[in-house]
Design a protein around this motif. Structure first.
Motif, PDB file in Angstrom:
ATOM      1  N   ALA A 193     -17.084 -10.871 -55.659  1.00  0.00           N
ATOM      2  CA  ALA A 193     -17.450  -9.997 -54.537  1.00  0.00           C
ATOM      3  C   ALA A 193     -16.575 -10.278 -53.325  1.00  0.00           C
ATOM      4  CB  ALA A 193     -18.917 -10.206 -54.175  1.00  0.00           C
ATOM      5  N   ASP A 194     -16.461  -9.263 -52.480  1.00  0.00           N
ATOM      6  CA  ASP A 194     -15.828  -9.404 -51.172  1.00  0.00           C
ATOM      7  C   ASP A 194     -16.947  -9.471 -50.140  1.00  0.00           C
ATOM      8  OD1 ASP A 194     -13.353  -9.167 -52.417  1.00  0.00           O
ATOM      9  OD2 ASP A 194     -13.138  -7.045 -51.903  1.00  0.00           O
TER      10      ASP A 194
ATOM     11  N   THR B 221     -16.484 -15.853 -56.067  1.00  0.00           N
ATOM     12  CA  THR B 221     -17.317 -15.843 -57.267  1.00  0.00           C
ATOM     13  C   THR B 221     -18.704 -16.355 -56.899  1.00  0.00           C
ATOM     14  OG1 THR B 221     -15.410 -16.192 -58.701  1.00  0.00           O
ATOM     15  CG2 THR B 221     -17.576 -16.702 -59.620  1.00  0.00           C
TER      16      THR B 221
ATOM     17  N   LYS C 164     -19.724  -6.638 -51.147  1.00  0.00           N
ATOM     18  CA  LYS C 164     -19.342  -5.624 -52.124  1.00  0.00           C
ATOM     19  C   LYS C 164     -18.999  -6.332 -53.428  1.00  0.00           C
ATOM     20  CE  LYS C 164     -16.697  -1.567 -53.067  1.00  0.00           C
ATOM     21  NZ  LYS C 164     -15.967  -0.453 -52.573  1.00  0.00           N
ATOM     22  N   CYS C 165     -19.845  -6.107 -54.430  1.00  0.00           N
ATOM     23  CA  CYS C 165     -19.704  -6.775 -55.717  1.00  0.00           C
ATOM     24  C   CYS C 165     -18.843  -5.941 -56.662  1.00  0.00           C
ATOM     25  CB  CYS C 165     -21.076  -7.001 -56.348  1.00  0.00           C
ATOM     26  SG  CYS C 165     -22.173  -8.009 -55.329  1.00  0.00           S
ATOM     27  N   SER C 166     -18.152  -6.620 -57.562  1.00  0.00           N
ATOM     28  CA  SER C 166     -17.292  -5.927 -58.526  1.00  0.00           C
ATOM     29  C   SER C 166     -18.095  -5.281 -59.644  1.00  0.00           C
ATOM     30  CB  SER C 166     -16.281  -6.901 -59.124  1.00  0.00           C
ATOM     31  OG  SER C 166     -16.959  -7.952 -59.794  1.00  0.00           O
ATOM     32  N   SER C 167     -19.336  -5.731 -59.810  1.00  0.00           N
ATOM     33  CA  SER C 167     -20.211  -5.163 -60.838  1.00  0.00           C
ATOM     34  C   SER C 167     -21.654  -5.299 -60.381  1.00  0.00           C
ATOM     35  CB  SER C 167     -19.995  -5.866 -62.182  1.00  0.00           C
ATOM     36  OG  SER C 167     -20.305  -7.242 -62.056  1.00  0.00           O
TER      37      SER C 167
ATOM     38  N   ASN D 188     -21.525   1.750 -55.513  1.00  0.00           N
ATOM     39  CA  ASN D 188     -20.454   0.832 -55.110  1.00  0.00           C
ATOM     40  C   ASN D 188     -20.840  -0.636 -55.212  1.00  0.00           C
ATOM     41  OD1 ASN D 188     -18.772   2.988 -54.470  1.00  0.00           O
ATOM     42  ND2 ASN D 188     -19.506   3.066 -52.361  1.00  0.00           N
ATOM     43  N   ASN D 189     -22.066  -0.913 -55.682  1.00  0.00           N
ATOM     44  CA  ASN D 189     -22.559  -2.298 -55.762  1.00  0.00           C
ATOM     45  C   ASN D 189     -22.386  -3.013 -54.417  1.00  0.00           C
ATOM     46  OD1 ASN D 189     -23.138  -2.191 -58.639  1.00  0.00           O
ATOM     47  ND2 ASN D 189     -20.916  -2.197 -58.906  1.00  0.00           N
ATOM     48  N   GLU D 190     -22.808  -2.330 -53.362  1.00  0.00           N
ATOM     49  CA  GLU D 190     -22.582  -2.829 -52.010  1.00  0.00           C
ATOM     50  C   GLU D 190     -23.904  -3.017 -51.272  1.00  0.00           C
ATOM     51  OE1 GLU D 190     -19.098  -1.677 -49.305  1.00  0.00           O
ATOM     52  OE2 GLU D 190     -20.753  -0.384 -48.669  1.00  0.00           O
TER      53      GLU D 190
ATOM     54  N   LYS E 212     -12.305 -12.620 -49.597  1.00  0.00           N
ATOM     55  CA  LYS E 212     -11.988 -11.766 -50.745  1.00  0.00           C
ATOM     56  C   LYS E 212     -12.177 -12.520 -52.060  1.00  0.00           C
ATOM     57  CE  LYS E 212     -10.227  -8.063 -48.642  1.00  0.00           C
ATOM     58  NZ  LYS E 212     -10.677  -6.733 -48.860  1.00  0.00           N
ATOM     59  N   GLU E 213     -12.643 -11.793 -53.054  1.00  0.00           N
ATOM     60  CA  GLU E 213     -12.752 -12.259 -54.435  1.00  0.00           C
ATOM     61  C   GLU E 213     -13.470 -13.604 -54.576  1.00  0.00           C
ATOM     62  OE1 GLU E 213      -8.986 -11.954 -56.434  1.00  0.00           O
ATOM     63  OE2 GLU E 213      -8.789  -9.844 -55.929  1.00  0.00           O
TER      64      GLU E 213
END
Length: 135
Positions: free
Chosen positions: A89-90, A106, A75-78, A58-60, A103-104
């Motif tokens: 990331a969140d 960069t 929690k990263c998107s990648s 989950n890249n968390e 949220k979101e």
């Protein structure tokens, strides 16, 4: 005359309130897993009273004290893998009075120490620095 004094006081207040946050002065001073928001350390890992977790699928990244009163979750998107990389990331973290969620964001990967598995990430727009660890 009163207007000139008022304008001078107003301008000086504006200049004083313009804080500059430099990644090397804020983020790079931290060697442990930590979260820094606008120059203030919100969370710093202590091996005696804290735990951390990393979920590769989950890249968390999670870091928390033993009673879960203080923590952060990134929690990263990648996957983060290279210096200079940008990742969305969140972020969820505790403050003295509540739980904040961003949220979101960069983040830019500013530094990597492969031997320790540590990554230093910086969000310029929100002035948030995070040191996380993969293991």
């Amino acid at each position: 005359m009163k207007i000139k004094i008022f304008v001078a006081l107003l301008l000086s207040a504006v200049f004083v309130s313009c804080e500059e946050y430099k990644v090397d002065e804020i983020l790079f001073t931290k060697e442990e897993v930590s979260l820094i928001v606008k120059g203030v350390v919100v969370f710093e890992y202590d091996g005696d009273t804290c735990q951390m977790a990393y979920n590769a699928r989950n890249n968390e990244f999670r870091a928390m004290d033993d009673d879960m009163a203080d923590y952060f979750v990134l929690k990263c998107s990648s996957d983060i893998s290279t210096e200079g990389q940008e990742v969305v990331a969140d972020l969820k973290y505790t403050t003295a009075s509540n739980v904040r969620t961003e949220k979101e964001l960069t983040f830019k990967v500013e530094r990597i120490l492969p031997a320790s598995g540590k990554y230093w990430l910086w969000c310029q727009s929100k002035k948030i620095g995070v040191v996380v660890r993969k293991f």
